[in-house]
Enzyme design. Structure first.
Site, mmCIF file in Angstrom:
data_model
loop_
_atom_site.group_PDB
_atom_site.id
_atom_site.type_symbol
_atom_site.label_atom_id
_atom_site.label_comp_id
_atom_site.label_asym_id
_atom_site.label_seq_id
_atom_site.Cartn_x
_atom_site.Cartn_y
_atom_site.Cartn_z
ATOM 1 N N ARG A 166 0.826 -1.207 0.000
ATOM 2 C CA ARG A 166 0.000 0.000 0.000
ATOM 3 C C ARG A 166 0.864 1.264 0.000
ATOM 4 O O ARG A 166 0.583 2.227 -0.718
ATOM 5 C CB ARG A 166 -0.918 -0.064 1.238
ATOM 6 N N ARG A 203 -10.447 3.481 -3.433
ATOM 7 C CA ARG A 203 -9.373 3.287 -2.447
ATOM 8 C C ARG A 203 -9.283 4.507 -1.541
ATOM 9 O O ARG A 203 -9.599 5.627 -1.959
ATOM 10 C CB ARG A 203 -8.027 3.096 -3.141
ATOM 11 N N HIS A 238 -20.219 10.517 -2.677
ATOM 12 C CA HIS A 238 -20.440 9.299 -1.890
ATOM 13 C C HIS A 238 -21.935 8.984 -1.866
ATOM 14 O O HIS A 238 -22.756 9.871 -1.564
ATOM 15 C CB HIS A 238 -19.922 9.483 -0.467
#
Ligand code: GAR
Length: 221
Positions: free
Chosen positions: A70, A96, A114
């Site tokens: 990551r 992500r 969102h």
């Protein structure tokens, strides 16, 4: 307006890119004066990359799977965004979490859409969760990004009433149709210099915004 005068915008995607398409279409129609400098994806098979290429926009894939961990991926994404130095980063179905360093570097210059009426239902599976909870309404929110997930200051919401026979599929379709209206609109406010985040306060047309502007499904149909 010359290309040089327009806000330089990078869009980050992971998948289908219907929001990206809505942005591309708004630019093509002359409703949104921005310069789409790049569409970046963490996923080489994201269909949105094809949408961008078809519109003649530069694409960039920083394949998450190509990095050992990551931290290495985060560093690669940061390097690319730093090179591009967009005036606004638009997360459009980018799935992500962005590293805190990068979020802070672009503070006030990164927005997200969102699929919930934040602060309700941050995270995943928002449609299922809203239906399971027998909510009367669901919707979607455009907000500035801060390190805490889905918690940054919101400025625009699209709200739909949940029908008695609602399914996850039907709800997603209606909410996403709303995203395709409010996301280009919100980006336009920033591009036109009407909206900005200053010291954690959103300003719209030089007035502090107490909460997100809510557009109801009925009012736009
Ligand atoms: C959008 O509906 C967006 O709200 C959601 O992903 C979808 C991407 O669709 N984003 C998130 O869930 C982020 N937490 P698209 O690729 O067709 O624009």
């Amino acid at each position: 307006m010359n290309r040089q005068d327009k806000l330089r915008v990078a869009v980050l995607i992971s998948g289908s890119g219907t929001n990206l398409q809505a942005i591309i279409d708004a630019v093509a129609k002359g409703d949104l004066a921005i310069d789409l400098v790049s569409v970046l994806s963490d996923n080489p098979s994201a269909y949105g990359l094809q949408r961008a290429a078809a519109a003649g926009i530069a694409t960039d894939c920083i394949d998450y799977a190509a990095w050992p961990d990551r931290a290495a991926y985060d560093a690669a994404l940061n390097k690319r965004l730093t090179e591009l130095n967009p005036q606004l980063i638009v997360l459009a179905g980018y799935m992500r979490i962005i590293a805190t360093t990068t979020v802070n570097q672009f503070a006030g210059r990164m927005i997200n859409v969102h699929p919930s009426l934040l602060p309700a239902y941050p995270g995943l599976h928002t449609y299922r969760r809203a239906l399971d909870a027998n909510e009367a309404f669901h919707g979607t929110t455009v907000h500035f990004v801060i390190p805490e997930l889905d918690a940054g200051p919101p400025f625009l919401q699209y709200r739909v009433k949940i029908h008695a026979d609602e399914t996850e599929h039907s709800l997603r379709e209606r909410v996403q149709a709303g995203e395709h209206i409010i996301y280009p609109k919100g980006i336009g406010w920033i591009a036109d210099g009407r909206l900005e985040l200053r010291s954690n306060q959103i300003w719209l047309d030089t007035k502090p915004l107490a909460g997100p502007i809510v557009i109801d499904e009925v009012t736009v149909n």
